[in-house]
Design a protein around this motif. Structure first.
Motif, mmCIF file in Angstrom:
data_model
loop_
_atom_site.group_PDB
_atom_site.id
_atom_site.type_symbol
_atom_site.label_atom_id
_atom_site.label_comp_id
_atom_site.label_asym_id
_atom_site.label_seq_id
_atom_site.Cartn_x
_atom_site.Cartn_y
_atom_site.Cartn_z
ATOM 1 N N MET A 72 1.128 -0.965 -0.512
ATOM 2 C CA MET A 72 -0.057 -0.297 0.360
ATOM 3 C C MET A 72 0.800 1.086 -0.329
ATOM 4 N N PRO A 73 1.408 2.278 -0.822
ATOM 5 C CA PRO A 73 1.856 2.665 -1.322
ATOM 6 C C PRO A 73 1.000 4.410 -0.458
ATOM 7 N N LEU A 142 -1.178 -4.704 -5.869
ATOM 8 C CA LEU A 142 -0.750 -3.301 -5.005
ATOM 9 C C LEU A 142 -1.861 -2.927 -5.115
ATOM 10 N N LEU A 143 -2.196 -1.935 -3.853
ATOM 11 C CA LEU A 143 -3.435 -1.766 -3.512
ATOM 12 C C LEU A 143 -3.099 -0.178 -3.469
ATOM 13 N N LEU A 144 -4.105 0.530 -4.354
ATOM 14 C CA LEU A 144 -3.866 1.612 -4.387
ATOM 15 C C LEU A 144 -4.367 2.824 -2.887
ATOM 16 N N THR A 145 -5.579 2.290 -2.813
ATOM 17 C CA THR A 145 -6.376 2.698 -1.299
ATOM 18 C C THR A 145 -5.448 3.516 -0.116
ATOM 19 N N GLY A 146 -4.468 3.523 -0.513
ATOM 20 C CA GLY A 146 -3.570 4.120 0.822
ATOM 21 C C GLY A 146 -2.521 5.112 0.205
ATOM 22 N N VAL A 147 -2.968 5.952 -1.079
ATOM 23 C CA VAL A 147 -2.044 6.943 -1.722
ATOM 24 C C VAL A 147 -3.077 8.598 -1.169
ATOM 25 N N GLU A 148 -2.115 8.484 -0.229
ATOM 26 C CA GLU A 148 -2.211 10.277 0.201
ATOM 27 C C GLU A 148 -2.083 11.254 -0.934
#
Ligand code: AMP
Length: 502
Positions: A72-73, A142-148
Motif C-alpha cells: 500500500m504505497p 498492489l493496493l492504491l487505497t493508501g495513497v495520500e
C-alpha cells in the motif's frame, strides 16, 4: 527568497544545501508552500525549470511522519517514460539522503519479481509508468487505497502517448481525499479538462510561456534536399563546420531514422549513440550515460525517448527532420541554451516542410533565419518529384508533403484520448516495452584531436527499424501508403485504346 522560507524540514534543507542549491527556482518558490499546505497544485512548467524538486522536496518533508504498509504505497508519482521515472528516483536519492524512505520504481522492460519484492516490503514513494502499474494492480500485487498524495507529471506528454485512459483508471483507484499535484508543460483543452476532473480547488502556478524559446539559443534553418542521403550529407557538413560543438542531440521524427542515422554517422567516423523507444532499458541507459558523461558526444534520438531528460550543457541541437508538431520544436531546442548558456539549434528543411515550419514560426512568434539561403538556393534538379514547390510558402505541395503537413497523423497513430485501451492492448504495449535490444550503443570510440565529436568508426551493429509495439506519435514511421502511394507507374497513366468491333 531562500529555501528556508518555504517551510521545508531541516533534513530536506540539509540535503538541498549539500546538492549545492542556493535559491529555489520560480516553480519551487511558488509550488512548495502550497504542497506543504496540502493544497492541490496545477503546475505549468517545462522540464529544466526545477519542477521535479518542486514536488520531491515537500513530499520528503511530509513523509517524515507516518510509515508504509505492505503493498500500500503512501504516495504515487506517474511519469510518461521510464527515463523520466528513473530521474525522479535519482531526485529522491539526492534529496532524501537524510531519510530512510522506501522508494520503488515500477517501469516496463525489467522483471516483475524485483518490483514485487519492493512493493511487499512497503513503499513510501511509488514512481511508475502507467502500463506497468496497471499490470501489477491486475495481478493483485498492489493496493492504491493508501495513497495520500498523487503526482501526475508531464500530463501533456501522457496525452500525446495515449496514456490518458490509463491515468483515468488509476485516478479512480486512489482515494478521493488524496492530494493531487498535476504538472504539464502546455495546457491544451484536453489537459484543462483532465485538470478540472482530477484536482480539487487547485492552486495554479505557472513559470514560463510554453511556446517560448530561450534568447540564448541561436536558431538557424538549413536548406537541404529531401532524400535521406542528401540530409545525412548536409548534417555531416554542419557538424564538421561547428567549431564550438562540444556535444549535440540530433532529433529524428521516426524511430527507424534514428537507427539508420546513427549507423551512418558512425560509419563516417563520428562517435555517436542512439536513443529510441525500441531499445531495451539497458541499451537506453548505456546510451544516455555515455552521452551525459561526455564519452559519446553525439546522440541521435526520437522525441519520446529524449523528452524531459536532464542532460545539462548541450551545446547543439540538430533537427534532422522538421517536427510535425510545433511544440516538439520548442522541447527539442530547449535541450540547449539552458541556464543562460549559449546554444545552437539547426533545423534541416526540405521542400514539403513548409507547413510544419510555418506552424513552428507561428508558435514561437518569430521567423527563424536561414543559414546559407533558403530552399530557392537549392539546385533545380533537387525538386524532382516535388518540383511544384520552388519556395516555401509558394506553389502547390506534393501529395506526400501535403499529407505529412496535415499533422502527420498516420494510420497507426497513438491512441487518441477518447480511445480507451483494453487489457490485451495494454499487455501488447507492455510487451513492446520489454522488446530486447538488437544493439548496444558503442562507448569505446575515442575522440579525434581535430574535432571533439569525430572518432574512429564505431563497431556498432545497425539496428533494424522494428515497428513492434505501441505506435507513438513522436516516433511515427509515416503514413501507410494506399495502393501505390504517391507513385503511379507511367504505363497506368497512358490512355487506354479500345478497338471498335466491326
Ligand atoms: P527539472 O526541471 O526537475 O528537470 O530540473 C532541472 C535541473 O535543475 C536539474 O539538473 C536539477 O538538479 C536542477 N535544479 C533543481 N532545483 C535547482 C535549484 N534550486 N537551483 C539550481 N539547480 C536546480
Amino acid at each position: 527568497m531562500s529555501f528556508a522560507d518555504l517551510g521545508l524540514s531541516d533534513k530536506v534543507l540539509q540535503a538541498v544545501t549539500a546538492a549545492g542549491y542556493t535559491e529555489p527556482t520560480p516553480i519551487q518558490a511558488q509550488a512548495i508552500p502550497h504542497v506543504l499546505a496540502r493544497r492541490d497544485v496545477l503546475g505549468i512548467a517545462q522540464t529544466g525549470t526545477g519542477k521535479t524538486a518542486a514536488f520531491t522536496l515537500p513530499m520528503l518533508t511530509m513523509l517524515e511522519t507516518g510509515r508504509a504498509r505492505a503493498r500500500m504505497p503512501r504516495t504515487l508519482i506517474l511519469e510518461p517514460t521510464r527515463e523520466l521515472a528513473a530521474q525522479v528516483v535519482e531526485n529522491f536519492e539526492r534529496y532524501g539522503t537524510n531519510h530512510k524512505l522506501n522508494v520503488a520504481l515500477i517501469i516496463g522492460g525489467v522483471s516483475f519479481a524485483d518490483q514485487d519484492a519492493k512493493l511487499t516490503r512497503g513503499t513510501d514513494v511509488l514512481i511508475a509508468t502507467p502500463g506497468r502499474l496497471l499490470d501489477h494492480f491486475e495481478r493483485g500485487k498492489l493496493l492504491l487505497t493508501g495513497v495520500e498524495l498523487l503526482v501526475i507529471d508531464e500530463a501533456d506528454r501522457m496525452l500525446d502517448m495515449g496514456f490518458i485512459p490509463d491515468i483515468e483508471r488509476i485516478v479512480k483507484m486512489v482515494p478521493f481525499t488524496r492530494q493531487t499535484l498535476f504538472f504539464s508543460a502546455t495546457m491544451p483543452p484536453e489537459i484543462e479538462r483532465l485538470a478540472d476532473m482530477f484536482l480539487h480547488n487547485p492552486q495554479r502556478v505557472e513559470v514560463a510561456r510554453p511556446a517560448s524559446t530561450a534568447a540564448t539559443i541561436v536558431q538557424r534553418l538549413v536548406a537541404t534536399g529531401s532524400e535521406g542521403h542528401e540530409k545525412r550529407d548536409r548534417l555531416r557538413q554542419l557538424i564538421r563546420g561547428e567549431a564550438e560543438l562540444n556535444n549535440g542531440l540530433i532529433f529524428c521524427n521516426r524511430k527507424r531514422d534514428v537507427a539508420q542515422l546513427q549507423k551512418s554517422l558512425a560509419s563516417h567516423g563520428f562517435n555517436v549513440a542512439a536513443l529510441h523507444g525500441d531499445m531495451d532499458q539497458r541499451a537506453r541507459t548505456i546510451a544516455l550515460d555515455g552521452f551525459r558523461s561526455g564519452e559519446v558526444p553525439l546522440l541521435v534520438a526520437s522525441d519520446v525517448a529524449a523528452r524531459g531528460l536532464d542532460i545539462p550543457a548541450v551545446s547543439h541541437v540538430f533537427n534532422f527532420d522538421v517536427p510535425h508538431h510545433p511544440e516538439d520544436y520548442v522541447h527539442r531546442i530547449g535541450r540547449t541554451g539552458r541556464a543562460g548558456r549559449a546554444g545552437h539549434a539547426f533545423t534541416l528543411v526540405g521542400r514539403g516542410d513548409d507547413r510544419s515550419l510555418q506552424a513552428i514560426e507561428a508558435l514561437i512568434g518569430q521567423p527563424i533565419p536561414w543559414l546559407d539561403g533558403d530552399l530557392s538556393a537549392l539546385p533545380e534538379d533537387d525538386a524532382e518529384g516535388e518540383g511544384r514547390t520552388r519556395h516555401r510558402g509558394r506553389g502547390a505541395r506534393s501529395g506526400e508533403s501535403a499529407r505529412r503537413s496535415r499533422g502527420g497523423r498516420g494510420t497507426g497513430e497513438a491512441r487518441s484520448t477518447s480511445g480507451r485501451r483494453n487489457a490485451p492492448e495494454r499487455a501488447r504495449a507492455a510487451e513492446a516495452e520489454a522488446t530486447p535490444a538488437r544493439e548496444a550503443p558503442s562507448r569505446e570510440a575515442p575522440s579525434r584531436e581535430d574535432n571533439p565529436v569525430a572518432s574512429a568508426p564505431s563497431r556498432q551493429r545497425p539496428e533494424r527499424g522494428s515497428e513492434r509495439g505501441r505506435h507513438r506519435r513522436d516516433e511515427e514511421d509515416g503514413e501507410t501508403p494506399v495502393g501505390l502511394g504517391a507513385h503511379v507507374p507511367a504505363f497506368l497513366l497512358r490512355p487506354a485504346i479500345v478497338k471498335k468491333r466491326k
